[in-house]
Scaffold this motif. Structure first.
Motif, PDB file in Angstrom:
ATOM      1  N   ASP A 107       0.866  -0.988   0.077  1.00  0.00           N
ATOM      2  CA  ASP A 107       0.023  -0.130  -0.087  1.00  0.00           C
ATOM      3  C   ASP A 107       0.951   1.027  -0.031  1.00  0.00           C
ATOM      4  O   ASP A 107       1.794   1.000   0.854  1.00  0.00           O
ATOM      5  N   HIS A 170      -1.892   1.693   9.451  1.00  0.00           N
ATOM      6  CA  HIS A 170      -2.503   0.376   9.659  1.00  0.00           C
ATOM      7  C   HIS A 170      -1.462  -0.676   9.437  1.00  0.00           C
ATOM      8  O   HIS A 170      -0.295  -0.570   8.532  1.00  0.00           O
ATOM      9  N   ALA A 201       1.815   0.165   7.241  1.00  0.00           N
ATOM     10  CA  ALA A 201       1.559   1.100   6.255  1.00  0.00           C
ATOM     11  C   ALA A 201       1.319   2.753   7.037  1.00  0.00           C
ATOM     12  O   ALA A 201       0.341   2.908   7.725  1.00  0.00           O
ATOM     13  N   GLU A 203       0.889   6.596   7.052  1.00  0.00           N
ATOM     14  CA  GLU A 203       0.238   7.516   5.765  1.00  0.00           C
ATOM     15  C   GLU A 203      -0.397   8.709   6.320  1.00  0.00           C
ATOM     16  O   GLU A 203      -1.599   9.015   6.371  1.00  0.00           O
ATOM     17  N   GLU A 234       2.578   7.774   1.818  1.00  0.00           N
ATOM     18  CA  GLU A 234       2.137   6.641   2.356  1.00  0.00           C
ATOM     19  C   GLU A 234       3.404   5.512   1.933  1.00  0.00           C
ATOM     20  O   GLU A 234       3.578   5.467   0.721  1.00  0.00           O
TER      21      GLU A 234
HETATM   22 CO    CO Z   1      -3.115   2.527   3.528  1.00  0.00          CO
END
Ligand code: CO
Ligand code: MF3
Length: 254
Positions: A107, A170, A201, A203, A234
């Motif tokens: 991500d 997350h 991740a 961000e 991110e």
């Molecule tokens: Co994300």
């Protein structure tokens, strides 16, 4: 809260997933120009992901109707691509995308300038990017999760920008969203102890004006309440016993 620790084999798969995503982003960044529609960006992104033999993880996620989130100007995140939405010189556009490689998710998000943008917008993008790096300085085994949140807040707040509170980073791995949640603003508690093998991740989403956001009637697009510009940055990262590894930054993308 069950936070997974990835094995050496899983880390290898996460690295590969992230490096393919970085390649997708590199190419998407090159495609950004005045005149391209947000739908064309989505189509290109989906094609690049599938050409790598991967699946876009956002497509149909809780009903999200595209592969790439394309958020322009005051759109914070989760903008839905439309063929009638044409990027204009001076816009800023945040792309958020992820993919699944052999079951492992990555991500990533970046905010790009469309042609020449204002000095103020350039500064917002640069501060948002740097806030990620301030955060991951703390992303080390033995530190606590909210050391990351506190570092991002301490860096951004003096600029007078609003740190979005309604959406957070997350954990990531076999699922796009795993525990723990990673807030980008100061926390009273310490949060969990960081351990080698955690993949996160991180961000930050930063508004030029106030932090408040609202949801458009499409139930997805998050916009700033005051209409100010917003930027997003991110990466998928790995906690190690030393420096964190930024899995989506192996060299192609800033
Ligand atoms: Co994300
Ligand atoms: N990249 C987003 C995140 O970091 C996920 C987008 S979910 C989607 O949480 F449904 F909009 F795709």
């Amino acid at each position: 809260m069950a936070v997974s620790i990835k094995s050496a084999r899983e880390i290898e798969l996460m690295r590969h997933s992230a490096s393919l995503l970085e390649d997708v982003f590199f190419r998407l960044g090159e495609a950004i120009r005045p005149g391209i529609s947000t739908k064309e960006i989505d189509r290109l992104g989906e094609r690049l992901i599938r050409n790598h033999g991967c699946e876009p993880n956002f497509l149909n996620y809780n009903g999200y109707p595209a592969s790439i989130c394309v958020s322009v100007n005051d759109e914070v995140v989760h903008g839905i691509p439309h063929s009638a939405h044409i990027l204009q010189e001076g816009d800023i556009v945040s792309l958020d995308a992820g993919l699944i490689y052999k079951g492992y998710h990555s991500d990533m998000a970046r905010t790009f300038a469309v042609g020449k943008i204002s000095k103020e917008a350039e500064k917002l993008i640069a501060v948002t990017r740097q806030s990620f790096f301030e955060g991951i300085k703390m992303a080390r085994a033995g530190n606590h999760l909210f050391d990351i949140s506190n570092a991002i807040d301490a860096y951004v707040t003096p600029f007078g920008y609003g740190i979005v509170r309604d959406l957070v980073g997350h954990g990531i791995g076999l699922k796009l969203h795993e525990d723990p949640q990673v807030p980008n603003f100061a926390q009273k508690r310490k949060g969990l102890l960081l351990r080698a093998g955690m993949t996160l991740a991180i961000e930050p989403m930063i508004n030029m004006g106030r932090a408040d956001v609202e949801w458009l009637n499409d139930d997805w697009t998050v916009v700033t309440e005051d209409g100010s510009l917003s930027a997003h940055y991110e990466n998928t990262i790995l906690i190690t016993d030393g420096e964190p590894e930024i899995l989506t930054m192996s060299g192609k993308c800033d």
